[in-house]
Every structure is written in C-alpha cells, then in structure tokens.
Motif scaffolding. Structure first.
Motif, mmCIF file in Angstrom:
data_model
loop_
_atom_site.group_PDB
_atom_site.id
_atom_site.type_symbol
_atom_site.label_atom_id
_atom_site.label_comp_id
_atom_site.label_asym_id
_atom_site.label_seq_id
_atom_site.Cartn_x
_atom_site.Cartn_y
_atom_site.Cartn_z
ATOM 1 N N THR A 1 -0.209 12.198 0.284
ATOM 2 C CA THR A 1 0.551 13.439 0.133
ATOM 3 C C THR A 1 1.976 13.207 -0.333
ATOM 4 O OG1 THR A 1 1.307 13.289 2.403
ATOM 5 C CG2 THR A 1 -0.732 14.508 2.022
ATOM 6 N N LEU B 1 6.467 9.297 4.567
ATOM 7 C CA LEU B 1 7.742 8.605 4.798
ATOM 8 C C LEU B 1 8.879 9.601 5.019
ATOM 9 C CD1 LEU B 1 7.528 5.636 2.257
ATOM 10 C CD2 LEU B 1 7.398 5.522 4.757
ATOM 11 N N GLN C 1 6.070 9.791 -4.884
ATOM 12 C CA GLN C 1 5.137 8.674 -4.885
ATOM 13 C C GLN C 1 5.477 7.797 -6.069
ATOM 14 O OE1 GLN C 1 1.589 11.281 -4.800
ATOM 15 N NE2 GLN C 1 1.043 10.195 -2.934
ATOM 16 N N VAL C 2 5.299 6.514 -5.918
ATOM 17 C CA VAL C 2 5.607 5.609 -7.015
ATOM 18 C C VAL C 2 4.572 5.823 -8.115
ATOM 19 C CG1 VAL C 2 5.826 3.194 -7.687
ATOM 20 C CG2 VAL C 2 6.622 3.943 -5.431
ATOM 21 N N ASN D 1 -0.075 3.019 5.431
ATOM 22 C CA ASN D 1 0.367 2.747 4.058
ATOM 23 C C ASN D 1 0.172 1.274 3.705
ATOM 24 O OD1 ASN D 1 1.175 5.316 3.382
ATOM 25 N ND2 ASN D 1 3.363 4.951 3.685
ATOM 26 N N ASP E 1 3.686 -6.182 4.443
ATOM 27 C CA ASP E 1 2.402 -6.327 3.751
ATOM 28 C C ASP E 1 2.563 -7.215 2.527
ATOM 29 O OD1 ASP E 1 2.949 -4.791 1.262
ATOM 30 O OD2 ASP E 1 3.048 -3.060 2.596
HETATM 31 P P1 ADP Z 1 1.682 8.751 0.639
HETATM 32 O O1 ADP Z 1 1.334 7.387 1.161
HETATM 33 O O2 ADP Z 1 0.898 9.830 1.298
HETATM 34 O O3 ADP Z 1 1.697 8.844 -0.853
HETATM 35 P P2 ADP Z 1 4.318 8.259 1.773
HETATM 36 O O4 ADP Z 1 5.502 9.170 1.916
HETATM 37 O O5 ADP Z 1 3.805 7.624 3.019
HETATM 38 O O6 ADP Z 1 3.188 9.114 1.066
HETATM 39 O O7 ADP Z 1 4.677 7.137 0.717
HETATM 40 C C1 ADP Z 1 5.305 7.508 -0.514
HETATM 41 C C2 ADP Z 1 5.025 6.490 -1.585
HETATM 42 O O8 ADP Z 1 5.699 5.254 -1.281
HETATM 43 C C3 ADP Z 1 3.562 6.090 -1.738
HETATM 44 O O9 ADP Z 1 2.842 7.027 -2.505
HETATM 45 C C4 ADP Z 1 3.684 4.754 -2.440
HETATM 46 O O10 ADP Z 1 3.924 4.948 -3.824
HETATM 47 C C5 ADP Z 1 4.946 4.173 -1.796
HETATM 48 N N1 ADP Z 1 4.625 3.258 -0.668
HETATM 49 C C6 ADP Z 1 4.665 3.569 0.644
HETATM 50 N N2 ADP Z 1 4.329 2.500 1.406
HETATM 51 C C7 ADP Z 1 4.058 1.494 0.536
HETATM 52 C C8 ADP Z 1 3.654 0.127 0.700
HETATM 53 N N3 ADP Z 1 3.461 -0.413 1.904
HETATM 54 N N4 ADP Z 1 3.489 -0.624 -0.435
HETATM 55 C C9 ADP Z 1 3.687 -0.075 -1.670
HETATM 56 N N5 ADP Z 1 4.068 1.203 -1.885
HETATM 57 C C10 ADP Z 1 4.259 1.983 -0.793
#
Ligand code: ADP
Length: 124
Positions: free
Chosen positions: A79, A83, A67-68, A21, A48
């Motif tokens: 997906t 997380l 997801q944001v 991520n 990061d």
């Molecule tokens: P995915 O990465 O497959 O969308 P995750 O469950 O890993 O699913 O992450 C969920 C959401 O959290 C991401 O879609 C993103 O919007 C946000 N996110 C996760 N890690 C980061 C990061 N390091 N920096 C910014 N946004 C993040």
C-alpha cells in the motif's frame, strides 16, 4: 529487554511491518532482528540482504503512498502506507525511526523508543 511504557499493539504493528517488508523484498540471504538498550532507550533494528534503497528514495519512503519505483520492489505490491504509519506511531511515542541502506547492499530499519515515555509518566 527491560520493561518499557508504550502502546503494545501499535509497537507490534510497527515491528511486523518492518519484518514483513524485509521478508517481502529479500529474495536471498537473511533478515536479522537485533534489540539493544542504549541510554535508556530500546533500539530495535531489522536488517535484510534485499535490494537496498537509494539515498533519494530513503527520504521519501516514510511519506504516505510512496513506493520505490524500480522493478525489484514495485512488483511486490503493498500500500505504501506501512512506513508512514510506523513513523507516526513511533513519533507519538517520542521515538525515532530511520533507515540505513545503499543500493545492492540491503537495508537496516531501526526504531529508537524511550523506555519511559514522558507524556505517559505525566498522565499516570
Ligand atoms: P509497502 O511495503 O506497502 O509498499 P511501506 O510504506 O511499508 O509500503 O514501504 C514503502 C516502500 O519502501 C516500499 O514499497 C519499498 O519500495 C520500500 N521499502 C520498504 N522496506 C524495504 C526494504 N526492506 N527493502 C527495500 N525496499 C523497502
């Protein structure tokens, strides 16, 4: 790092998800992984210099399929499960996962894992 009890494959999966991520969402700057031992627990942090996550979104991203919804992260695909799965795996190890972030200032995801998992010690 000292040895610790746990499901190596699953913990590796969690770390790969956090690092993946961090790399996926960071266009410039760096991704840094730090590991320390504190009070008998392993604490691994992945930082990061990506877009950061608002306080409101921080509450939701550990839930399934969340997801944001901003242009910076929505375009990158994924997906929305990583997380949520990571949280389950870490909590099954009696650990904790959390994020510290603010918009425009990058993100730090951390996991804290007891080096000795009580349940496994009991089973041994
Ligand atoms: P995915 O990465 O497959 O969308 P995750 O469950 O890993 O699913 O992450 C969920 C959401 O959290 C991401 O879609 C993103 O919007 C946000 N996110 C996760 N890690 C980061 C990061 N390091 N920096 C910014 N946004 C993040």
């Amino acid at each position: 790092m000292p040895p610790a009890h746990g499901d190596e494959r699953r913990i590796t999966q969690v770390l790969l998800n956090l690092v993946g991520n961090a790399i996926k969402f960071t266009d410039a700057g760096e991704v840094r992984v730090q590991a320390i031992v504190a009070n008998g627990a392993l604490v691994v942090s992945v930082s990061d210099t990506g877009p950061g996550i608002s306080e409101r979104d921080q509450q939701e991203i550990f839930e399934e399929f969340r997801q944001v919804e901003n242009s910076a992260t929505a375009k990158k695909g994924g997906t929305g499960l990583g997380l949520a799965i990571a949280k389950r795996i870490i909590e099954l190890h009696e650990g904790r996962i959390w994020v510290e972030s603010s918009l425009g200032k990058g993100s730090t995801f951390s996991i804290r894992l007891p080096a000795r998992v009580e349940q496994q010690a009991r089973m041994a």
